[in-house]
Design a protein around this motif. Sequence first.
Motif, short mmCIF file in Angstrom:
data_model
loop_
_atom_site.label_atom_id
_atom_site.label_comp_id
_atom_site.label_asym_id
_atom_site.label_seq_id
_atom_site.Cartn_x
_atom_site.Cartn_y
_atom_site.Cartn_z
N PRO A 181 -4.06 13.10 -1.24
CA PRO A 181 -3.01 12.60 -0.26
C PRO A 181 -2.48 13.72 0.42
N GLU B 192 -2.63 2.04 -2.19
CA GLU B 192 -1.26 3.15 -2.35
C GLU B 192 -0.12 2.25 -2.66
N ASP C 47 2.08 3.24 -5.75
CA ASP C 47 3.49 3.50 -5.62
C ASP C 47 4.37 2.89 -6.66
N ARG D 147 3.36 7.80 -1.77
CA ARG D 147 2.27 6.96 -1.66
C ARG D 147 2.26 6.10 -0.46
N PRO E 51 0.69 3.83 2.61
CA PRO E 51 -0.70 3.37 3.17
C PRO E 51 -0.71 3.72 4.85
N HIS F 222 -5.77 9.32 1.55
CA HIS F 222 -6.12 9.56 0.00
C HIS F 222 -7.31 8.46 -0.46
#
Length: 349
Positions: A59, A101, A105, A120, A122, A146
């Motif tokens: 990420p 993601e 999270d 995290r 998206p 990621h």
Amino acid sequence: MDPADDPQPAAAAVAGRMAAAAAAWLDALDPQQRDLAQRPGPRAGTAAERERLRWHYVPTDHGGLPLGRQRPLQQSLAMELVATGLSTAGYVTVCTVIGLENVLDRAEGFPRGGGRERFRDPGLYYLRVFGEPGGTAPWGWRFGGHHVSLNDLVVDGRVRAVTPCFLGANPASAPLLGGGSLRPLGGTEDLARDLVRSLPPDLRARAVLLDRAPSDIVSGNRPRLPTGTEVAPGPDGGRLPLTELPLGLPAGELDATGRELLRSLLAAHLDRAPAGVVPPVDADTLHLAWAGSTEPGQPHYFRLQGHRLLIEWDDTQQGGNHAHSVWRDPEADFGLDALAEHRAAHHPG
């Protein structure tokens, strides 16, 4: 070339869809967005070409315009371009990986930090076009974030490269209602494990090289793979190095059941791309290597390797619930072979 004489008509048809989708997306951007979204086309030695060969699966900033900085219509156009480079199953898998993601999270307690409002996220999947879509010069695009890296190149009106192609999943398995589980790459993992467990003891001993898996794919995010006498050491002190000559069990020694499983495992990777774009690979020429446990849910690693093919998989982090999977072509990653052919034909000397 007369379309009737094209040996890979699908590669030309997909290239046309890519060009239309890329142009539509770029035309929908404002000037500031386009500054991030587009770079010059592939040319050896330029800064833009060095940027095109840079790729990640962690990420971080992958380079380009992130989805989170686009309006809904622009996001839809971006995903339309991404979809042109994937099969239906490949596109569904990429979308699922992005959605994870949100799951990650929550699993990590919705952490803050890392220099951004949401760690995290998206929205942190980046799209960048290199060159002018549909023009006479080579052009390409990259989509990454990621656990996703897609790298496509069009040369002379045909898709000539779709690798490196990376997909991962964290978590690799997550619970669903009704006792089900979400496993975006689970079918691939099961095929590999079934293949190794189907081997008779003597062949399994040659395929399983180590009882402990390396902590990550050995090739990492190198722009080029080892050639000749070069060796890429494994992430755990070189215990499972990557060499030009494959390690492990030759596929030619498998029985009929093993060969069928191997072909299915190979297809699970090559079928990420649209049908007809990727040249066929003879599964019987490959080597299979495994490291770690063969029990479900335990850390493990496998590799398929042969001429113009390297596939690596690891599921070792989070106790065997964090998968990485990469497909590469040592001769054609990023289309470097096609670009060399193009330059020789159109720009000799």
